[in-house]
Design a protein around this motif. Structure first.
Motif, PDB file in Angstrom:
ATOM      1  N   SER A 116       1.401   4.161  -3.011  1.00 53.03           N
ATOM      2  CA  SER A 116       0.761   5.449  -2.732  1.00 53.03           C
ATOM      3  C   SER A 116       1.775   6.570  -2.859  1.00 53.03           C
ATOM      4  O   SER A 116       2.878   6.487  -2.313  1.00 53.03           O
TER       5      SER A 116
ATOM      6  N   ARG B 146       0.839  -1.197   0.000  1.00 54.19           N
ATOM      7  CA  ARG B 146       0.000   0.000   0.000  1.00 54.19           C
ATOM      8  C   ARG B 146       0.880   1.255   0.000  1.00 54.19           C
ATOM      9  O   ARG B 146       0.656   2.189  -0.764  1.00 54.19           O
TER      10      ARG B 146
ATOM     11  N   SER C 218      -3.080   6.155  -5.488  1.00 54.78           N
ATOM     12  CA  SER C 218      -3.024   5.018  -4.578  1.00 54.78           C
ATOM     13  C   SER C 218      -3.717   3.829  -5.199  1.00 54.78           C
ATOM     14  O   SER C 218      -4.280   3.912  -6.289  1.00 54.78           O
TER      15      SER C 218
ATOM     16  N   TRP D 122       1.820  11.025  -2.933  1.00 51.63           N
ATOM     17  CA  TRP D 122       1.010  12.251  -2.910  1.00 51.63           C
ATOM     18  C   TRP D 122       1.886  13.437  -3.224  1.00 51.63           C
ATOM     19  O   TRP D 122       3.104  13.388  -3.067  1.00 51.63           O
TER      20      TRP D 122
END
Lengths: 163, 576
Positions: free
Chosen positions: B100, B96, B113, B102
């Motif tokens: 992911s 995960r 994600s 950002w």
């Protein structure tokens, strides 16, 4: 002492709503009446007194289906001014709704299948509030489209996000 | 746009962007700038997975011992299972985290994600209305926090972007950057409110104190049975039943006392966890609420979204002299599943006079942000302004506060003027309702007594209508006494409720329409209910059972010009 009252909105629904609502009420009431008669005929020993009661019930259903649309037609009114949409409805409980043009977010028109046969449409005006939708029922469908267009034009001209 | 708000993030970026070379070069960052979530999250998920391990080990042990395994074999199997579970959870979290990314550009906050389904979630920065930080105890130990960035729109799943987790510094920087905030303009002059531990005395004043223990036990009964403790629970239950049957005079009061004690303890602990370190600050253009002893939460509310305040006083709290303050704000979700508090709550239960003062301050803050809007015209003689009816402040308002109350109203226009009580017919309506309820209950009880085969029902059922009558009469009188409204310079204030008394101050500029209803019985009593619709809070706020003239004039004055064209004023003698 002075009294303040709400005046009724200027316009009535299209007269064709009376037959349309009558059809709706009949669609609702006829199965009830039929079910009552069927239950009486097949499930009981057909006592006379109960028969009378069932007859009264059936007649009441039919009378209601015929009378209620006319009663509602008399009380349902609407009006659109430059500043607001104003409606009144309700027979026992009167409900008046006012939505200012500056807060209108969406204007919808809707036509059900049966409604279309009568050439009618509803206009729903939605504000930012979850509780603030104002519905004008039973307008001539061309008039409804025109009204929706007019309202949309006015609301688009209003600045801000209408909350 | 808003480029000055973008603060340099280099010092914190070093924390977690170790293997992400892009993050270190400012030039590359502008084009690319994708950053990872905090890698320490792996430790958190490892710790969290231990709970899963405990459950699995318990189940496995029971099953294997049932199959006549040796102790050594059982231990080995459990250890293997534990390692597998922890590894699986950590591997999932690693996947995960790896997938992911950002980034914060001058225009938008973006998140990519998804392990299998890739998602690109993007929020325009000028739409960001809230950055809420929440750190559960385990996250706090590792210096992490979960950031939720909201746009304040009610609609759909795209209104919120969650960064789970960030380091505390990163999250704090993100919050400040997104909300265009600079350190030197931090809190204005001290917090609006701060926790005093003496308020904990209001914590037990809820229904849950009495019912909570039983409910928790009831909820636990099934799971306890499922984990193999069924013999124990059923034994305890039967022992308890025997005790109650044989010695009811000792057992019942004792059990009730224990129930109450546990309830009080539970509510006090819950209060401490929810509201410990509570602090409400006013920052430029927003309110910031921080609370939580173990799980810390930081909630930011843009003052622009504020449409008023609500003071709610449930019966027990009211008797204890306390009150709660809530916001009436747009786009504030209902209580989230695992939250112990309403999202709209601004403060823990606190003394009534403080609640009023806080509400007045918050309402004033909401009003400030609208200053200069076109509808901000001065009022023509507001109903019940202090000059007209100075004596109408409710008798239960603390004496020292009455002066404040009025001064506040004069000063900022945000305070609350005197309440105008509603006509006597409103009380009669409620009393009639209570009598009807009593009559119906009596009829039901009579029918039950006539039909029941057990004689004890006949003997014990008669107090029921009496209780209904007493409670109904009390609710009628109290409900009518609590009805009231007032029109301030900025707010329409309405109050109602017998069991929970709610006083709502709704910003008059937040009123987006009216619904006026008049039932058949209201019409005969000359009453009606006006309901202001609004985009905030519950969506509509009512002034219930107000006199027809007063109500319509009130609605007409609250939003000047809106209702006026639809009113007719006669001079015929009123029936009242």
């Amino acid at each position: 002492m002075s009294t303040t009252m709400l005046r009724p909105p200027r316009n009535r629904a299209d007269p064709r709503v009376v037959p349309w609502w009558t059809v709706q009420w009949l669609l609702l009431m006829a199965p009830l009446a039929v079910a009552a008669v069927a239950a009486y005929w097949f499930l009981t020993e057909r006592p006379l007194r109960l028969g009378a009661a069932v007859a009264v019930f059936v007649v009441a259903c039919l009378v209601l289906a015929l009378v209620a649309p006319r009663a509602y037609y008399r009380v349902e009114r609407w009006e659109v001014t430059g500043e607001a949409v104003y409606t009144r409805k309700g027979w026992l409980t009167h409900t008046w709704r006012v939505a200012p043009m500056s807060r209108i977010q969406r204007v919808d028109t809707a036509r059900g299948p049966v409604q279309r046969l009568f050439g009618l449409a509803d206009v729903t005006v939605t504000t930012a509030s979850s509780a603030g939708a104002v519905k004008i029922e039973g307008l001539d469908h061309e008039m409804a489209a025109e009204l929706a267009e007019r309202l949309t034009a006015i609301t688009q001209a209003t600045p801000g996000d209408a909350t | 746009m808003n480029a000055p708000g973008l603060r340099p993030q280099a010092p914190e970026a070093a924390d977690h962007a170790g293997d992400d070379p892009d993050a270190r070069e400012p030039a590359a960052q502008r084009q690319e700038g994708w950053r990872r979530l905090a890698g320490r999250s792996l430790w958190v998920s490892a710790v969290k997975s231990l709970a899963l391990v405990a459950g699995a080990v318990a189940g496995l042990t029971r099953f294997l011992l049932g199959q006549d395994w040796q102790t050594g074999g059982v231990v080995a199997a459990c250890a293997g299972a534990a390692v597998l579970i922890v590894a699986a959870v950590v591997a999932y979290d690693l996947a995960r985290l790896r997938t992911s990314r950002w980034r914060l550009t001058p225009e938008r906050l973006e998140l990519r994600s998804g392990i299998i389904t890739r998602r690109h979630h993007s929020v325009p920065r000028d739409r960001v209305r809230s950055v809420d930080l929440k750190a559960a105890p385990i996250l706090r130990i590792f210096g992490l926090t979960v950031a939720k960035v909201g746009t304040g729109e009610n609609s759909g799943e795209h209104s919120e972007l969650t960064l789970d987790p960030l380091t505390r510094n990163d999250a704090e920087t993100l919050r400040r950057t997104l909300l265009h905030q600079h350190d030197e303009r931090e809190a204005r002059d001290g917090p609006l409110a701060e926790l005093r531990w003496s308020w904990i005395r209001y914590a037990p004043l809820t229904v849950w104190t009495v019912t909570g223990t039983a409910l928790v036990l009831g909820a636990l009964y099934k799971p306890l049975n499922a984990t193999g403790l069924k013999p124990v629970t059923s034994e305890v239950a039967s022992a308890l039943r025997d005790w109650i049957v044989t010695r009811p005079l000792t057992a019942v009061p004792l059990l009730l006392a224990v129930n109450l004690a546990v309830g009080v303890l539970g509510s006090v602990l819950l209060f401490a966890e929810s509201w410990g370190r509570y602090r409400l600050e006013q920052e430029p253009g927003r309110l910031r609420l921080r609370r939580g002893l173990l799980t810390t939460r930081s909630l930011t509310l843009e003052v622009r979204r504020l449409r008023g305040v609500e003071i709610s006083e449930p019966l027990l709290l009211r008797l204890g002299g306390g009150a709660r303050v809530k916001t009436v704000a747009t786009g504030l979700g209902e209580k989230a599943g695992n939250e112990t508090e309403d999202a709209a709550a601004l403060a823990p239960p606190l003394p009534r006079d403080l609640a009023w003062r806080l509400a007045a301050e918050v309402a004033a803050a909401g009003g400030d942000s609208h200053a200069g809007s076109p509808m901000d015209n001065p009022m023509d003689n507001p109903a019940g302004s202090p000059a007209d009816r100075p004596a109408d402040i409710p008798a239960d308002t603390p004496a020292d506060f009455r002066a404040d109350f009025r001064a506040d109203f004069r000063g900022t226009g945000a305070g609350v003027p005197a309440f105008v009580p509603h006509p006597r017919m409103a009380r009669r309506r409620r009393l009639v309702r209570a009598l009807v309820a009593t009559a119906l209950t009596t009829a039901a009880v009579a029918a039950a007594a006539a039909l029941t085969p057990w004689p004890w029902v006949r003997a014990w059922v008669w107090p029921v209508p009496l209780v209904v009558l007493a409670a109904g009469t009390w609710a009628a009188v109290e409900g009518a006494r609590n009805l009231g409204h007032a029109l301030g310079g900025r707010h329409l204030v309405s109050r109602k409720g017998a069991v929970v008394r709610r006083t709502v101050a709704l910003d008059r500029r937040g009123v987006s329409g009216w619904t006026i209803t008049e039932s058949y019985f209201q019409r005969r009593s000359g009453l009606l209910t006006i309901s202001a619709t609004t985009s905030a809070g519950h969506g509509h706020y009512e002034v219930v059972d107000v006199g027809r003239d007063t109500g319509l004039e009130l609605a007409s004055r609250t939003v000047p010009g809106l209702l006026e064209p639809f009113l007719v004023r006669g001079t015929t003698v009123a029936k009242q």
